[in-house]
Motif scaffolding. Structure first.
Motif, PDB file in Angstrom:
ATOM      1  N   PRO A  56       0.827  -1.206   0.000  1.00 42.60           N
ATOM      2  CA  PRO A  56       0.000   0.000   0.000  1.00 42.60           C
ATOM      3  C   PRO A  56       0.866   1.261   0.000  1.00 42.60           C
ATOM      4  CG  PRO A  56       0.031  -1.012   2.173  1.00 42.60           C
ATOM      5  CD  PRO A  56       0.785  -1.920   1.267  1.00 42.60           C
ATOM      6  N   PRO A  57       0.435   2.318  -0.703  1.00 39.64           N
ATOM      7  CA  PRO A  57       1.234   3.548  -0.718  1.00 39.64           C
ATOM      8  C   PRO A  57       1.177   4.255   0.623  1.00 39.64           C
ATOM      9  CG  PRO A  57      -0.820   3.845  -1.908  1.00 39.64           C
ATOM     10  CD  PRO A  57      -0.790   2.419  -1.476  1.00 39.64           C
ATOM     11  N   ARG A  58       2.249   4.926   0.989  1.00 36.47           N
ATOM     12  CA  ARG A  58       2.282   5.731   2.222  1.00 36.47           C
ATOM     13  C   ARG A  58       2.588   7.174   1.836  1.00 36.47           C
ATOM     14  NH1 ARG A  58       4.013   3.129   6.781  1.00 36.47           N
ATOM     15  NH2 ARG A  58       3.475   5.082   7.806  1.00 36.47           N
ATOM     16  N   HIS A  59       2.134   8.112   2.686  1.00 37.68           N
ATOM     17  CA  HIS A  59       2.368   9.534   2.421  1.00 37.68           C
ATOM     18  C   HIS A  59       2.755  10.235   3.714  1.00 37.68           C
ATOM     19  CE1 HIS A  59      -0.631   8.132  -0.541  1.00 37.68           C
ATOM     20  NE2 HIS A  59       0.104   8.844  -1.371  1.00 37.68           N
ATOM     21  N   ALA A  60       3.553  11.273   3.611  1.00 37.56           N
ATOM     22  CA  ALA A  60       3.870  12.128   4.758  1.00 37.56           C
ATOM     23  C   ALA A  60       4.109  13.532   4.237  1.00 37.56           C
ATOM     24  CB  ALA A  60       5.123  11.608   5.477  1.00 37.56           C
ATOM     25  N   GLU A  61       3.560  14.504   4.931  1.00 36.44           N
ATOM     26  CA  GLU A  61       3.719  15.894   4.498  1.00 36.44           C
ATOM     27  C   GLU A  61       5.028  16.454   5.031  1.00 36.44           C
ATOM     28  OE1 GLU A  61       0.257  18.225   4.993  1.00 36.44           O
ATOM     29  OE2 GLU A  61       1.008  19.688   3.535  1.00 36.44           O
ATOM     30  N   ILE A  62       5.772  17.126   4.167  1.00 37.91           N
ATOM     31  CA  ILE A  62       6.952  17.870   4.613  1.00 37.91           C
ATOM     32  C   ILE A  62       6.785  19.300   4.139  1.00 37.91           C
ATOM     33  CG2 ILE A  62       8.513  15.879   4.606  1.00 37.91           C
ATOM     34  CD1 ILE A  62       9.618  17.136   1.909  1.00 37.91           C
ATOM     35  N   ARG A  63       7.698  20.202   4.563  1.00 37.52           N
ATOM     36  CA  ARG A  63       7.568  21.596   4.139  1.00 37.52           C
ATOM     37  C   ARG A  63       7.677  21.644   2.608  1.00 37.52           C
ATOM     38  NH1 ARG A  63      11.449  23.918   7.258  1.00 37.52           N
ATOM     39  NH2 ARG A  63      12.982  23.776   5.599  1.00 37.52           N
ATOM     40  N   GLY A  64       6.642  22.153   1.963  1.00 40.89           N
ATOM     41  CA  GLY A  64       6.684  22.332   0.512  1.00 40.89           C
ATOM     42  C   GLY A  64       6.403  21.092  -0.310  1.00 40.89           C
ATOM     43  N   GLY A  65       5.980  20.031   0.301  1.00 42.11           N
ATOM     44  CA  GLY A  65       5.724  18.866  -0.542  1.00 42.11           C
ATOM     45  C   GLY A  65       5.200  17.682   0.223  1.00 42.11           C
ATOM     46  N   VAL A  66       5.084  16.592  -0.495  1.00 48.55           N
ATOM     47  CA  VAL A  66       4.596  15.348   0.098  1.00 48.55           C
ATOM     48  C   VAL A  66       5.583  14.230  -0.243  1.00 48.55           C
ATOM     49  CG1 VAL A  66       2.782  13.599  -0.084  1.00 48.55           C
ATOM     50  CG2 VAL A  66       2.157  15.995   0.095  1.00 48.55           C
ATOM     51  N   LEU A  67       5.993  13.489   0.781  1.00 47.55           N
ATOM     52  CA  LEU A  67       6.770  12.274   0.544  1.00 47.55           C
ATOM     53  C   LEU A  67       5.783  11.149   0.306  1.00 47.55           C
ATOM     54  CD1 LEU A  67       9.626  12.230   3.204  1.00 47.55           C
ATOM     55  CD2 LEU A  67       9.604  13.234   0.927  1.00 47.55           C
ATOM     56  N   ASN A  68       6.056  10.335  -0.686  1.00 44.61           N
ATOM     57  CA  ASN A  68       5.120   9.254  -0.963  1.00 44.61           C
ATOM     58  C   ASN A  68       5.855   8.040  -1.490  1.00 44.61           C
ATOM     59  OD1 ASN A  68       5.200   9.628  -4.011  1.00 44.61           O
ATOM     60  ND2 ASN A  68       4.613  11.672  -3.315  1.00 44.61           N
ATOM     61  N   THR A  69       5.160   6.935  -1.444  1.00 44.30           N
ATOM     62  CA  THR A  69       5.757   5.683  -1.932  1.00 44.30           C
ATOM     63  C   THR A  69       4.808   4.980  -2.897  1.00 44.30           C
ATOM     64  OG1 THR A  69       4.804   4.398  -0.130  1.00 44.30           O
ATOM     65  CG2 THR A  69       6.994   5.319   0.254  1.00 44.30           C
ATOM     66  N   PRO A  70       4.242   5.723  -3.843  1.00 45.88           N
ATOM     67  CA  PRO A  70       3.278   5.070  -4.725  1.00 45.88           C
ATOM     68  C   PRO A  70       3.978   4.152  -5.698  1.00 45.88           C
ATOM     69  CG  PRO A  70       3.728   7.218  -5.574  1.00 45.88           C
ATOM     70  CD  PRO A  70       4.506   7.087  -4.285  1.00 45.88           C
ATOM     71  N   ARG A  71       3.276   3.170  -6.174  1.00 45.39           N
ATOM     72  CA  ARG A  71       3.822   2.299  -7.223  1.00 45.39           C
ATOM     73  C   ARG A  71       2.893   2.437  -8.419  1.00 45.39           C
ATOM     74  NH1 ARG A  71       4.038  -3.218  -4.725  1.00 45.39           N
ATOM     75  NH2 ARG A  71       6.001  -3.666  -5.755  1.00 45.39           N
ATOM     76  N   TRP A  72       1.866   1.671  -8.503  1.00 46.35           N
ATOM     77  CA  TRP A  72       0.890   1.779  -9.571  1.00 46.35           C
ATOM     78  C   TRP A  72      -0.426   1.289  -9.000  1.00 46.35           C
ATOM     79  CZ3 TRP A  72       5.121  -1.431  -9.499  1.00 46.35           C
ATOM     80  CH2 TRP A  72       4.877  -2.811  -9.374  1.00 46.35           C
ATOM     81  N   SER A  73      -1.431   1.079  -9.821  1.00 49.27           N
ATOM     82  CA  SER A  73      -2.756   0.747  -9.301  1.00 49.27           C
ATOM     83  C   SER A  73      -2.747  -0.545  -8.486  1.00 49.27           C
ATOM     84  CB  SER A  73      -3.741   0.607 -10.459  1.00 49.27           C
ATOM     85  OG  SER A  73      -4.979   0.164  -9.954  1.00 49.27           O
ATOM     86  N   GLU A  74      -3.463  -0.504  -7.373  1.00 47.65           N
ATOM     87  CA  GLU A  74      -3.610  -1.704  -6.536  1.00 47.65           C
ATOM     88  C   GLU A  74      -4.734  -2.594  -7.061  1.00 47.65           C
ATOM     89  OE1 GLU A  74      -3.795   1.495  -4.852  1.00 47.65           O
ATOM     90  OE2 GLU A  74      -1.614   1.455  -4.585  1.00 47.65           O
ATOM     91  N   LEU A  75      -5.435  -2.144  -8.113  1.00 52.56           N
ATOM     92  CA  LEU A  75      -6.532  -2.958  -8.683  1.00 52.56           C
ATOM     93  C   LEU A  75      -5.986  -3.837  -9.799  1.00 52.56           C
ATOM     94  CD1 LEU A  75      -9.270  -0.171  -8.987  1.00 52.56           C
ATOM     95  CD2 LEU A  75      -8.784  -1.687  -7.044  1.00 52.56           C
TER      96      LEU A  75
ATOM     97  N   ARG B 119      12.810   8.447  13.793  1.00 48.65           N
ATOM     98  CA  ARG B 119      12.559   7.483  12.708  1.00 48.65           C
ATOM     99  C   ARG B 119      12.454   8.237  11.383  1.00 48.65           C
ATOM    100  NH1 ARG B 119       7.170   7.376  10.790  1.00 48.65           N
ATOM    101  NH2 ARG B 119       5.904   8.793  12.009  1.00 48.65           N
ATOM    102  N   PHE B 120      12.686   7.495  10.307  1.00 44.09           N
ATOM    103  CA  PHE B 120      12.430   8.072   8.996  1.00 44.09           C
ATOM    104  C   PHE B 120      10.920   8.198   8.829  1.00 44.09           C
ATOM    105  CE2 PHE B 120      16.753   6.749   8.555  1.00 44.09           C
ATOM    106  CZ  PHE B 120      17.298   7.766   7.787  1.00 44.09           C
ATOM    107  N   LEU B 121      10.489   9.317   8.233  1.00 45.51           N
ATOM    108  CA  LEU B 121       9.060   9.617   8.168  1.00 45.51           C
ATOM    109  C   LEU B 121       8.262   8.494   7.512  1.00 45.51           C
ATOM    110  CD1 LEU B 121       8.339  13.331   7.246  1.00 45.51           C
ATOM    111  CD2 LEU B 121       7.846  12.102   9.367  1.00 45.51           C
ATOM    112  N   LEU B 122       8.815   7.947   6.443  1.00 43.61           N
ATOM    113  CA  LEU B 122       8.143   6.811   5.819  1.00 43.61           C
ATOM    114  C   LEU B 122       8.997   5.583   6.094  1.00 43.61           C
ATOM    115  CD1 LEU B 122       6.767   8.290   2.492  1.00 43.61           C
ATOM    116  CD2 LEU B 122       5.591   7.849   4.635  1.00 43.61           C
TER     117      LEU B 122
END
Ligand SMILES: Cc1cc2nc3c(=O)[nH]c(=O)nc-3n(C[C@H](O)[C@H](O)[C@H](O)COP(=O)(O)O)c2cc1C
Ligand code: SF4
Ligand code: SF4
Length: 426
Positions: free
Chosen positions: A55-74, A220-223
């Protein structure tokens, strides 16, 4: 009202504001909401032969979003049976094109393209340059194996060029290739290779990475991915992605779609001026939802009207044309100073490390008793004071190729160092 229609690879979009592949377009109902919300076209979440498992994870940082998306989970089967038909119907109802995002290897896209083509007006080929800490065993779909990560620039452009050459014979629909941002000046050369391989347009860019950030309370690392890595999207990405668009637009003759960090109207204007024909927005719409796109298009239309432009086409590439007419900054040239605009805030004095501008007693624009005094002989145009000045009192002159300096706001001839060098009343 300004003409908002744009044409890309033979497709007509009623406005240039599109969603980027991401959470807002990851099933048919969401795509229908984005279409109803006024987007100029639809771009689906990337699908490959097998669904993403982590599953993708997200975390907000100053000026942006850290994320770990890959592609559709469907799974592909669900897209073919339910999601693409819904998206197709929504695009038809709204009268907008449907761009289907697929990935990643030549083998995978050759398998996908003919199956997805009945729903698509165009394809967007997505690519990955490594996956942040989500390495799992290869996943399989029938006889196909999805091996990850599928790298592009980090391993050279061959996987992308192979994928382009695999899609082209499988469909006559236009192919848009979405590139990852490169922190080097090779973007133009890579875009030329993509064009030569048969792409009909380029989207620049995807998220940037790998990047990371820490939570200082826990350490810890945010993600908490296995390697602490993630991707960066949102506002912080914009200068990098915008430079990629500028480099690509000057290097190829196919259209460019800009993406990366667009949150406000002026961001989209910058992309269009840097050579984009349309823009995709993902992170900027995460918090507001599907109606974001139509509202954004409305604001862009108002901006064009307010600035006297009759169409999106008028600003498209304007920055490139302006850049071509200007000389690069090589000489020490004093800035423009207009004492009538000074509000006496003292920021220029604090920023100037060369004693070229300092505060003296005198009435300023807002009735205060301090005003900046400018010594043009000491100023060599570093621009530090211009960055800080909250009014247009200090501005950087533009030097045209014909040797004439222009005021950057009025575009009228201007004399560097002038504006006011008179000594105010002490
Ligand atoms: C949560 C999330 C999921 C994404 N999924 C995809 C995807 O499936 N395929 C793709 O090509 N890009 C994907 N992207 C990248 C975006 O489409 C976009 O190119 C990038 O985030 C930069 O634009 P932005 O700053 O407007 O978000 C994703 C981005 C985010 C934040
Ligand atoms: S441009 Fe640089 S040198 Fe000139 S006044 Fe401003 S800060 Fe000083
Ligand atoms: S920063 Fe601008 S407004 Fe402030 S004192 Fe200097 S010239 Fe005046």
């Amino acid at each position: 009202m300004a003409e908002m229609r744009v044409e890309i690879a033979g497709l007509e979009f009623p406005n240039p504001i599109l969603p980027g592949a991401g959470p807002l377009v990851d099933n048919g109902l969401k795509l229908a909401a984005v279409a109803a919300g006024g987007a100029g076209g639809l771009v689906t979440r990337t699908v490959t032969v097998a669904p993403a498992t982590a599953p993708p994870r997200h975390a907000e940082i100053r000026g942006g979003v850290l994320n770990t998306p890959r592609w559709s989970e469907l799974p592909l089967s669900q897209w073919l049976e339910i999601e693409y038909p819904r998206a197709r119907a929504a695009a038809d109802a709204a009268g907008i094109p449907l761009i289907v995002s697929i990935g990643y290897t030549a083998e995978e896209v050759a398998y996908l393209a003919p199956r997805v083509a009945p729903f698509a007006d165009a394809f967007e080929l997505s690519m990955m340059h490594g996956e942040p800490g989500l390495l799992t065993d290869p996943v399989t779909e029938g006889e196909l194996v999805h091996r990850q990560p599928v790298s592009t620039w980090t391993r050279g452009p061959s996987p992308v060029l192979d994928a382009i050459r695999a899609i082209k014979p499988a469909t006559d629909k236009p192919l848009i290739v979405k590139v990852n941002p490169l922190g080097s000046s090779e973007m133009g050369a890579l875009a030329r290779e993509i064009e030569a391989a048969g792409a009909d347009a380029i989207t620049a860019t995807n998220a940037f990475g790998p990047v990371t950030a820490l939570d200082v309370e826990s350490g810890r690392f945010l993600l908490d991915t296995p390697d602490g890595h993630a991707w960066l999207s949102g506002a912080a990405l914009k200068p990098l992605a915008l430079r990629c668009v500028f480099d690509i637009a000057r290097s190829v003759s196919i259209p460019v779609i800009g993406a990366g960090g667009i949150t406000k109207t002026e961001d989209a204007v910058e992309y269009l001026m840097a050579g984009a024909s349309a823009v995709e927005i993902t992170t900027g719409a995460l918090k507001t939802g599907a109606a974001f796109y139509g509202r954004f298009a409305g604001r862009l239309s108002n901006w064009l009207d307010a600035h006297g432009y009759a169409s999106v086409a008028e600003i498209q590439g304007l920055g490139i044309r302006r850049w071509e007419s200007l000389q690069p900054h090589r000489d020490s040239v004093p800035v423009l100073y207009d004492i009538d605009e000074c509000i006496g805030c003292e920021l220029c004095e604090l920023s100037c490390h060369y004693d070229a501008i300092y505060m003296v007693p005198g009435k300023n624009k807002v009735g205060g008793d301090l005003v900046a005094e400018f010594n043009a002989d000491r100023c060599f145009g570093c621009g530090l004071c211009v960055v800080r000045c909250p009014t247009d009192a200090l501005l950087m002159p533009m030097l045209q190729r014909d040797g004439i300096y222009l005021h950057p706001k009025t575009l009228q001839p201007a004399k560097p160092g002038s504006g006011s060098i008179e000594t105010p009343t002490r």
